[in-house]
Design a protein around this motif. Structure first.
Motif, PDB file in Angstrom:
ATOM      1  N   GLN A  26       0.830  -1.212   0.000  1.00  0.00           N
ATOM      2  CA  GLN A  26       0.000   0.000   0.000  1.00  0.00           C
ATOM      3  C   GLN A  26       0.862   1.259   0.000  1.00  0.00           C
ATOM      4  OE1 GLN A  26      -2.576  -0.351   3.377  1.00  0.00           O
ATOM      5  NE2 GLN A  26      -3.695  -2.121   2.546  1.00  0.00           N
ATOM      6  N   ASP A  27       1.959   1.250   0.780  1.00  0.00           N
ATOM      7  CA  ASP A  27       2.848   2.420   0.823  1.00  0.00           C
ATOM      8  C   ASP A  27       3.511   2.648  -0.529  1.00  0.00           C
ATOM      9  OD1 ASP A  27       2.220   2.911   3.432  1.00  0.00           O
ATOM     10  OD2 ASP A  27       4.007   1.945   4.265  1.00  0.00           O
ATOM     11  N   ALA A  28       3.916   1.558  -1.184  1.00  0.00           N
ATOM     12  CA  ALA A  28       4.548   1.703  -2.504  1.00  0.00           C
ATOM     13  C   ALA A  28       3.550   2.250  -3.520  1.00  0.00           C
ATOM     14  CB  ALA A  28       5.092   0.345  -2.963  1.00  0.00           C
ATOM     15  N   ASP A  29       2.306   1.779  -3.444  1.00  0.00           N
ATOM     16  CA  ASP A  29       1.267   2.280  -4.353  1.00  0.00           C
ATOM     17  C   ASP A  29       0.990   3.763  -4.089  1.00  0.00           C
ATOM     18  OD1 ASP A  29      -0.951   1.835  -6.318  1.00  0.00           O
ATOM     19  OD2 ASP A  29      -2.152   2.396  -4.573  1.00  0.00           O
ATOM     20  N   LEU A  30       0.945   4.174  -2.824  1.00  0.00           N
ATOM     21  CA  LEU A  30       0.717   5.582  -2.486  1.00  0.00           C
ATOM     22  C   LEU A  30       1.862   6.446  -2.982  1.00  0.00           C
ATOM     23  CD1 LEU A  30      -1.000   7.703  -1.048  1.00  0.00           C
ATOM     24  CD2 LEU A  30       0.218   7.150   1.069  1.00  0.00           C
ATOM     25  N   ALA A  31       3.101   5.975  -2.841  1.00  0.00           N
ATOM     26  CA  ALA A  31       4.259   6.741  -3.331  1.00  0.00           C
ATOM     27  C   ALA A  31       4.185   6.913  -4.841  1.00  0.00           C
ATOM     28  CB  ALA A  31       5.543   6.038  -2.923  1.00  0.00           C
ATOM     29  N   ARG A  32       3.781   5.862  -5.547  1.00  0.00           N
ATOM     30  CA  ARG A  32       3.658   5.938  -7.006  1.00  0.00           C
ATOM     31  C   ARG A  32       2.561   6.929  -7.397  1.00  0.00           C
ATOM     32  NH1 ARG A  32       3.977   1.102  -7.483  1.00  0.00           N
ATOM     33  NH2 ARG A  32       1.759   0.525  -7.398  1.00  0.00           N
ATOM     34  N   ARG A  33       1.425   6.878  -6.687  1.00  0.00           N
ATOM     35  CA  ARG A  33       0.337   7.823  -6.964  1.00  0.00           C
ATOM     36  C   ARG A  33       0.774   9.259  -6.720  1.00  0.00           C
ATOM     37  NH1 ARG A  33      -4.277   6.584  -3.229  1.00  0.00           N
ATOM     38  NH2 ARG A  33      -5.076   8.505  -4.165  1.00  0.00           N
ATOM     39  N   ALA A  34       1.565   9.476  -5.670  1.00  0.00           N
ATOM     40  CA  ALA A  34       2.025  10.831  -5.356  1.00  0.00           C
ATOM     41  C   ALA A  34       2.912  11.375  -6.469  1.00  0.00           C
ATOM     42  CB  ALA A  34       2.765  10.837  -4.021  1.00  0.00           C
ATOM     43  N   GLN A  35       3.805  10.549  -6.989  1.00  0.00           N
ATOM     44  CA  GLN A  35       4.687  10.992  -8.074  1.00  0.00           C
ATOM     45  C   GLN A  35       3.886  11.299  -9.337  1.00  0.00           C
ATOM     46  OE1 GLN A  35       7.866   8.189  -8.674  1.00  0.00           O
ATOM     47  NE2 GLN A  35       8.468   8.192  -6.497  1.00  0.00           N
ATOM     48  N   GLN A  36       2.933  10.413  -9.674  1.00  0.00           N
ATOM     49  CA  GLN A  36       2.124  10.638 -10.876  1.00  0.00           C
ATOM     50  C   GLN A  36       1.258  11.893 -10.733  1.00  0.00           C
ATOM     51  OE1 GLN A  36      -0.003   6.965 -11.130  1.00  0.00           O
ATOM     52  NE2 GLN A  36       1.698   5.828 -12.073  1.00  0.00           N
ATOM     53  N   ALA A  37       0.681  12.092  -9.542  1.00  0.00           N
ATOM     54  CA  ALA A  37      -0.156  13.268  -9.321  1.00  0.00           C
ATOM     55  C   ALA A  37       0.658  14.544  -9.409  1.00  0.00           C
ATOM     56  CB  ALA A  37      -0.838  13.178  -7.945  1.00  0.00           C
ATOM     57  N   LEU A  38       1.882  14.511  -8.924  1.00  0.00           N
ATOM     58  CA  LEU A  38       2.738  15.691  -8.974  1.00  0.00           C
ATOM     59  C   LEU A  38       3.081  16.065 -10.408  1.00  0.00           C
ATOM     60  CD1 LEU A  38       3.986  17.567  -6.881  1.00  0.00           C
ATOM     61  CD2 LEU A  38       6.048  16.156  -6.922  1.00  0.00           C
TER      62      LEU A  38
END
Length: 457
Positions: free
Chosen positions: A18-30
């Motif tokens: 879940q943490d890895a998925d959240l980190a990936r989402r944060a990068q894509q959103a940025l």
């Protein structure tokens, strides 16, 4: 133990995923938010060119706010990748904040750009809209003579009061069409001069003026149709009202029915003679109102006839009975305060509340009670009976509590408290018998009172 550690391992693996998925989402959103800022900057420049700086001010302010908050998102992302080690909780909190800021930024820019979509589209189509304004104005000018002749024709049949809502429409429509054509020319010249904001304002004024002019011309034609319909409906209501009067004169003549009959007769008498200019809308409204008033008065009179009004003496008797039962209940509860439970007290409090409401309903003076008009007797009678019923219930519940609180035979080792009979030796010899006689007399009085109420109903 092996099962416990295995479960812990699986839970930790799920959390890491879940943490890895959240980190990936944060990068894509940025990345997406940063690209959206660049795209919106280009859109703002185009909107300024099409609309001018005034209409685009909100988008400009939103863009500045988004840039400021996105700096926070970039800073959080930088903290996630610096040389200082971070705990999983810190990384999770920062990434969630990055996603939140980026989603907010995109939502705000979407809202502001969508608000400008319609004005930009209209600005792009300005030459086409100007041509349509001129064509619509020319088409409506051809309808003006017919509109004037319609007003003249209606003036022969209807009163000036009836025509006041449309008689000036042709002249107003002509003025609006002239203003629309002038505004279209202003919009064209301002657009050629690069004054886009002023050009768009003039374009909006011209389109609105044409719309209003067409509405005024249409209203003249609509009035003629609606006036004929009102006359037809008026004739039907006149016939119906005369039939209602015949029926009403056979009904019981209460004051309300008589007043309604007179109002309907006055409305019928006020109808103008044939050949006189009229206002069918005003006459129709007045006659409908009088007809509905008579129907309501007759319905109320029939309803009252189906439910006879209690005579004044019956209402006064019910109020007196409620007061007597309240007084008895009050004395019993006050004389045995330590024995009376919540149920009896609640019934008594409710009885007093209903009796107080009755005083407010009638007015507290004795003159008000003895001069209750017919419109208030039924409600007063019901409230008095309700108060008496609640007081009676309170008295019965109080008697139950008193009986339950007295000592039982096995508490005293003898034949029982007061069971020797009235006047027999023993503890409290005649007390129970005397108490029962008193309470029996009270309850007997209430029964007799309820029988008398039934006789007087």
């Amino acid at each position: 133990m092996a099962g416990f550690w295995g479960r812990r391992k699986r839970e930790q693996e799920e959390l890491n995923t879940q943490d890895a998925d959240l980190a990936r989402r944060a990068q894509q959103a940025l990345v997406a938010a940063d690209e959206r800022i660049r795209l919106t900057t280009d859109e703002l420049a185009f909107a300024d060119a099409e609309l001018g700086p005034g209409p685009t001010n909100e988008l400009r302010e939103a863009l500045a706010s988004v840039r400021t908050h996105l700096q926070e998102a970039f800073h959080l992302h930088q903290l996630n990748h610096d040389e200082i080690p971070d705990t999983p909780e810190e990384l999770r909190t920062r990434n969630a904040r990055i996603v939140q800021l980026c989603e907010w930024a995109e939502d705000l820019l979407d809202d502001r750009t969508e608000a400008l979509a319609a004005p930009i589209e209209r600005a792009r189509r300005a030459p086409e809209i100007i041509a349509k304004v001129r064509a619509d104005a020319a088409r409506l000018r051809l309808r003006l003579p017919d509109a004037r002749s319609t007003v003249d024709r209606l003036a022969i049949r209807y009163s000036s009061h009836a025509l006041s809502q449309i008689e000036a429409n042709p002249a107003e429509a002509e003025q609006l069409l002239g203003f629309a054509e002038h505004s279209a020319g202003v919009a064209e010249r301002r657009r050629e001069a690069g004054q886009r904001e002023q050009a768009n304002m003039a374009l909006e004024a011209s389109t609105e003026s044409v719309r209003r002019a067409e509405t005024l011309i249409d209203a003249v034609e609509t009035f003629e149709v609606e006036a004929l319909r009102a006359e037809s409906t008026l004739a039907a209501i006149v016939e119906d009202s005369r039939g209602d009067l015949v029926v009403a004169l056979k009904e019981p003549h209460s004051p309300a029915v008589q007043t309604a009959i007179e109002e309907l007769q006055a409305a019928l008498a006020a109808l103008p003679a044939a050949g006189v200019n009229t206002d069918p809308f005003e006459q129709l409204s007045r006659l409908r109102e009088a007809n509905a008033g008579l129907d309501a008065a007759i319905a109320a009179a029939r309803d009252r006839a189906a439910r006879p009004i209690p005579p004044l003496e019956h209402v006064c008797h019910a109020i007196d009975d409620a007061d007597r039962q309240l007084a008895v209940s009050r004395d019993v509860i006050a004389g045995h305060r330590g024995w009376i439970g919540a149920d009896a007290r609640t019934r008594f409090a409710e009885a007093e509340r209903v009796r107080l409401d009755l005083d407010r309903y009638l007015g507290s003076s004795a003159a008000a009670v003895t001069a209750i008009d017919e419109d208030h007797r039924e409600q007063a009678f019901a409230m008095a009976r309700r108060a008496a019923f609640l007081a009676s219930e309170a008295l019965q519940l109080a008697q139950r509590d008193i009986d339950a609180a007295r000592p039982q035979p096995d508490q005293w080792g003898g034949p029982g408290y007061g069971q020797q009979g009235y006047g027999q030796p023993g503890w409290g010899g005649g007390r129970r018998g005397g108490g029962s006689d008193v309470m029996g007399g009270i309850l007997g009085g209430l029964v007799i009172g309820s029988i008398l109420d039934g006789i007087f109903d």
